[in-house]
Design a protein around this motif. Structure first.
Motif, PDB file in Angstrom:
ATOM      1  N   TYR A   1       0.856  -1.175   0.000  1.00 48.12           N
ATOM      2  CA  TYR A   1       0.000   0.000   0.000  1.00 48.12           C
ATOM      3  C   TYR A   1       0.894   1.227   0.000  1.00 48.12           C
TER       4      TYR A   1
ATOM      5  N   PHE B   1       1.024   5.139   1.423  1.00 50.92           N
ATOM      6  CA  PHE B   1       0.382   6.027   2.400  1.00 50.92           C
ATOM      7  C   PHE B   1       0.924   7.432   2.244  1.00 50.92           C
ATOM      8  N   ARG B   2       0.066   8.413   2.563  1.00 49.34           N
ATOM      9  CA  ARG B   2       0.523   9.796   2.592  1.00 49.34           C
ATOM     10  C   ARG B   2      -0.312  10.578   3.581  1.00 49.34           C
ATOM     11  N   LYS B   3       0.273  11.656   4.062  1.00 48.45           N
ATOM     12  CA  LYS B   3      -0.422  12.542   4.982  1.00 48.45           C
ATOM     13  C   LYS B   3      -0.298  13.953   4.451  1.00 48.45           C
TER      14      LYS B   3
END
Length: 148
Positions: free
Chosen positions: A142, A144-146
């Motif tokens: 996967y 992911f990022r913020k």
């Protein structure tokens, strides 16, 4: 009977400002939030990091693009990352994306890369089927990022 001319295909790097501007309508189909000015600015900022943009032309018109970078990290070692892979909507299902992806695979081999990697948005199920079923890619993680 009049012979029908066959389509002439070729792949070349996008290098000049004119070529970059010419590629924008195709890239904008994938990167819909970009303006032409932002596209120019971001490509200019990415090039020193190794970003290369290739276009597949059919009869002198850009129908597909691949934005790639040769990278090295601890888990994939040397690999090619595909930032962008898009085919113009009215030219899809003609094999252009597959041709361009085969070009990227050869590019990776020529540069002694072990892998070709990419990310694809969760909603792009047709693209996922293309990568897994037709091009034999594996889904391995996967992303992911913020947002800050």
């Amino acid at each position: 009977m009049i012979p029908i001319p066959s389509t002439i295909y070729f792949i070349k790097p996008i290098e000049s400002p004119h070529e970059l501007d010419e590629s924008f309508p195709v890239m904008n189909q994938l990167r819909t939030d970009l303006t032409l000015d932002t596209y120019r600015e971001l490509v200019a900022a990415m090039r020193p990091q190794g970003y290369e943009l290739y276009a597949l032309y059919a009869d002198d018109a850009i129908v597909s693009l691949a934005g790639i970078e040769l990278r090295v990290n601890l888990y994939l070692e040397k690999y090619v990352f595909i930032y962008d892979l898009v085919t113009c909507a009215n030219h899809r299902s003609n094999g252009y994306g597959e041709m361009l992806l085969h070009f990227v695979h050869e590019y990776a081999r020529d540069h002694s890369a072990k892998y070709v990697a990419l990310e694809s948005g969760l909603a792009r199920t047709e693209a996922h089927r293309f990568y897994t079923d037709k091009m034999d890619y594996a889904i391995t993680s996967y992303s992911f990022r913020k947002q800050l």
